[in-house]
Design an enzyme around this catalytic site. Structure first.
Site, mmCIF file in Angstrom:
data_model
loop_
_atom_site.group_PDB
_atom_site.id
_atom_site.type_symbol
_atom_site.label_atom_id
_atom_site.label_comp_id
_atom_site.label_asym_id
_atom_site.label_seq_id
_atom_site.Cartn_x
_atom_site.Cartn_y
_atom_site.Cartn_z
ATOM 1 N N ASP A 270 6.347 -0.466 3.838
ATOM 2 C CA ASP A 270 7.356 0.201 3.024
ATOM 3 C C ASP A 270 7.198 1.704 3.256
ATOM 4 O O ASP A 270 6.304 2.156 3.975
ATOM 5 C CB ASP A 270 7.243 -0.173 1.540
ATOM 6 C CG ASP A 270 8.567 0.082 0.807
ATOM 7 O OD1 ASP A 270 9.432 0.798 1.352
ATOM 8 O OD2 ASP A 270 8.745 -0.417 -0.325
HETATM 9 C C1 BGC Z 1 11.806 0.915 -0.991
HETATM 10 C C2 BGC Z 1 12.280 -0.052 0.068
HETATM 11 C C3 BGC Z 1 13.338 0.613 0.914
HETATM 12 C C4 BGC Z 1 12.753 1.871 1.531
HETATM 13 C C5 BGC Z 1 13.704 2.603 2.466
HETATM 14 C C6 BGC Z 1 11.396 2.252 -0.394
HETATM 15 O O1 BGC Z 1 11.144 3.200 -1.378
HETATM 16 O O2 BGC Z 1 10.739 0.335 -1.707
HETATM 17 O O3 BGC Z 1 12.762 -1.215 -0.545
HETATM 18 O O4 BGC Z 1 13.824 -0.265 1.880
HETATM 19 O O5 BGC Z 1 12.382 2.748 0.489
HETATM 20 O O6 BGC Z 1 14.700 3.251 1.790
#
Ligand code: BGC
Length: 740
Positions: A270
């Site tokens: 993530d």
């Molecule tokens: C989130 C993800 C997301 C990523 C990209 C993160 O903060 O937890 O679910 O895909 O950001 O935007």
């Protein structure tokens, strides 16, 4: 170049050929180029020249957060034409419940219990996102959540592993299409692996505590289903499990994912979650974080630079093997070949349907329609009739809020496409009914009661009042958790003031989560729970209010009476002291003369009892659906056989409507205790008034398997109960047995 025709024969279809291509390319790569493939860059904030140079040097495998088709095509051109090996880019974006045309929030889509509409919504999202050159979405989010305080429950498919598995798989199929390399297909990413939805007290990013058995029987199941549906990628969770952040979990990323499930797609961290291993307190440096994540099996790092900065030295120092790197890069290249990116690297919007096409809007409308749940309808106050009403008051902060109705995670959503409830109501009733509208509160959090006298005046002058209440979109989503999940601001007071007018009161609630509605539930005659219904929420709600269609949504998550009941979910364990109606004495009923004898010594709360306000699977209709004659085709089956469980569904009311028929089972004794009920099947059925349908569910013994104490998936012989009905609290039961 841009007019290059769509890849017709994707040479990567043939598995041997695919592996041959992956290995041939891998053999040509330097270590720096390999690490480049494992690095994703945030491309949304200028710095174009730096990025272009990195692309030329083969130091980037993917970008995220760029949505301009010309910019994306230029990035692809540099990667393909100006880097040594010409490897195209994965272009990622959070296309969560639509790109420009927005479907209901995922939790709302889950309330449709309709895999086909969920698939169709994802398909529209993929087609629209493809026009921008996006070839990878970070969806579906299939974290099980039993905690409505968690802001990201909005983005989830609810509390149940079976429902989330079915709908998550449907979303994967919608995004990826039948052929991942075909025009309009984009790679999906099942997230967040794993356990994120169990954050303590629903506080986003907080620690999770999930025993392995529970992890396997509940939280991991939707991920296995997504993999079986062909999902290309997985994203790790920000959270930790048993002291190890998911981004460093060899148990999840190697043992379960690769060894047990043989997943051959790739895993992305993530956002910056590799470097966060240090913040968690697992590592002492970014170098160590890169080491832990790589060893665990994170193939690509999102947004951070720990891999770019440290992996090469870790390999040179012998701390990470080149084999580990090769495995990661092969996983990434495999995905790129499967996407057909080597055959067709550039996007041409003209080859795709226009944004917000008729089909997109019709799909969004149908999805919204099927996601709305009729929670209560006293004296059948709904549907409203244009014949009987001469005027109606529409009051509340969410009747005309085009942006708010879209909900969380709509980076690219276009609020100018939204049709709001007030617009749709006016257009539906035309001249027939006089519609008086007052916002009354600036937004859902507003505490000012200044306009309430005016609201009361309008109400007094109307035949019925429709209140549009709930949460604005910013109150749910990532990092937007709440400790109190009742209606915010002065909304409950508004309900009270309108109630005092004595007029019929209908509440339409738009929200990103289940709310505690205990303080208003008896103050209104009907509640339509519409979640954040998306672009076409207005017309869907208007059709339901005026009976053009009957509500058919069912709750994908339990509604607690009080926040203190959380976590509350239907498939709980029985405990050794299960509560029953006779065991419960509530706080106000305790005998002041014999307090020590007053409670029932069972598992309930003195102030809340043990039942929810609205159960999982609950949802009413304008017709009267009745269930009868449940039965099995055989009272006993052998291991490996299939049983058919059936019941009759009767439309005993006046209108045609759709019902989601649900099958639950209970395995009475197990090597580990089994839930009191488990959803095992559901079917959405349309029935004309006066008609009866026999609804059958075939259940193979494999579908009754669970992980026991030794963490193996087995079905055990023994006694089972089965229920069929319109919610998880149905009482229509039969029994069967699996013989040894
Ligand atoms: C989130 C993800 C997301 C990523 C990209 C993160 O903060 O937890 O679910 O895909 O950001 O935007």
């Amino acid at each position: 170049m841009l007019s290059m025709s769509k890849s017709t024969a994707n040479q990567a279809d043939e598995p041997h050929d695919l592996e041959r291509r992956v290995n041939a390319l891998l053999a040509e790569m330097t270590l720096a180029e390999k690490i480049g493939q494992m690095s994703q860059r945030h491309a949304g904030d200028g710095q174009a020249e730096v990025l272009h140079d990195e692309l030329r040097a083969g130091r980037v495998g993917s970008v995220l957060n760029v949505v301009d088709v010309d910019v994306i095509n230029e990035l692809q051109r540099i990667a393909v034409e100006e880097s040594r090996l010409g490897i195209p880019l994965m272009v990622g974006r959070d296309v969560i419940h639509g790109f420009k045309t927005i479907m209901p929030i995922p939790l709302g889509q889950a309330a449709s219990w309709n895999p086909e509409i969920v698939r169709a919504g994802a398909r529209i999202a993929a087609l629209e996102a493809s026009t921008a050159g996006i070839n990878w979405t970070f969806a579906p989010m299939i974290d099980i959540s039993r905690d409505a305080r968690w802001g990201r429950i909005a983005e989830s498919l609810g509390e149940d592993a079976f429902l989330a598995s079915q709908l998550g798989a449907a979303m994967v199929k919608g995004f990826q299409g039948e052929d991942l390399s075909a025009l309009g297909s984009i790679a999906a990413c099942a997230k967040h692996f794993a356990g994120y939805g169990a954050a303590e007290s629903g506080r986003d990013y907080a620690t999770t505590n999930i025993p392995e058995n529970e992890m396997r029987n509940v939280y991991l199941r939707p991920f296995k289903a997504a993999i079986d549906a062909g999902v290309t990628t997985l994203m790790t969770s920000f959270s930790e499990i048993d002291g190890v952040p998911a981004t460093a979990s060899e148990f999840l990323l190697r043992q379960v994912l690769r060894d047990e499930w043989a997943f051959d797609g790739f895993v992305i961290s993530d956002w910056d979650s590799v470097r966060q291993l240090k913040i968690h307190g697992l590592t002492a440096s970014d170098r160590e974080s890169a080491h832990e994540a790589a060893i665990a099996g994170v193939d690509m790092e999102m947004a951070g630079d720990a891999y770019a900065a440290h992996l090469a030295a870790l390999v040179e120092d012998g701390e990470v093997s080149e084999e580990t790197i090769d495995h990661a890069v092969a996983n990434i290249l495999r995905a790129k070949f499967r996407l057909g990116l080597f055959e067709k690297s550039f996007a041409n919007p003209e080859e795709l349907p226009p944004i917000a096409s008729d089909d997109a809007l019709a799909t969004a409308r149908k999805a919204a329609l099927q996601s709305v749940v009729l929670l209560k309808n006293d004296d059948r106050v709904l549907p409203l009739s244009t014949e009987d009403l001469s005027n109606v008051a529409v009051v509340g902060p969410l009747a005309d809020a085009p942006y708010e109705q879209l909900g969380t995670w709509i980076f690219d959503g276009d609020a100018s496409l939204s049709i709001t409830p007030i617009q749709a109501i006016r257009s539906l009733v035309g001249e027939q009914v006089d519609v008086r509208y007052l916002r009354a509160l600036a937004n859902s959090r507003d505490k000012s009661t200044e306009s309430f006298d005016e609201a009361v005046e309008i109400a007094l002058d109307s035949d019925a009042v429709v209140l549009f209440l709930g949460e604005e979109s910013i109150l749910s989503g990532e990092a937007h958790s709440r400790a109190d999940i009742s209606l915010p601001g002065a909304q409950a007071e508004l309900v009270q003031r309108i109630r005092e007018t004595g007029k019929p009161v209908i509440a339409v609630i738009l929200a990103g989560r289940p709310l505690t509605l205990t303080n208003i539930v008896d103050e209104v005659d009907a509640i339509l729970f519409a979640w954040h219904p998306g672009t076409m929420g207005g017309p869907a709600i208007a059709d339901l209010l005026f009976g053009v269609e009957s509500p058919s949504g069912k709750l994908p998550a339990t509604f607690p009476r009080m926040v203190g009941q959380i976590p509350i979910y239907y498939n709980q364990k029985n405990t050794g002291k299960p509560p029953s109606p006779d065991s419960v004495v509530l706080i106000d009923d305790i005998d002041p003369h014999a307090p020590q004898l007053s409670t029932g010594m069972t598992a309930y709360h003195l102030d809340a009892g043990y039942t929810p306000l609205f159960a999982f699977g609950h949802g009413l209709s304008y017709t009267d659906f009745q269930y009868r004659n449940i039965g099995v085709d055989s009272p006993e089956i052998g291991m490996g056989e299939t049983i058919t469980i059936s019941a009759e569904l009767v439309n005993a009311g006046e209108v045609a409507a759709e019902e989601v028929v649900q099958l639950y089972i209970r395995d009475l004794a197990g090597n580990v205790t089994r839930p009191v009920r488990e959803l095992k099947g559901f079917k959405r059925i349309r029935l004309e008034p006066g008609k009866t349908a026999k609804v059958e569910f075939d259940l193979h013994t494999d579908e009754l398997a669970f992980y026991g104490r030794n963490m193996r998936l087995v079905t055990e012989p023994g006694e089972f109960h089965a229920w069929i009905g319109g919610s998880s609290d149905t009482q229509l039961r039969t029994e069967f047995r699996i013989s040894d």
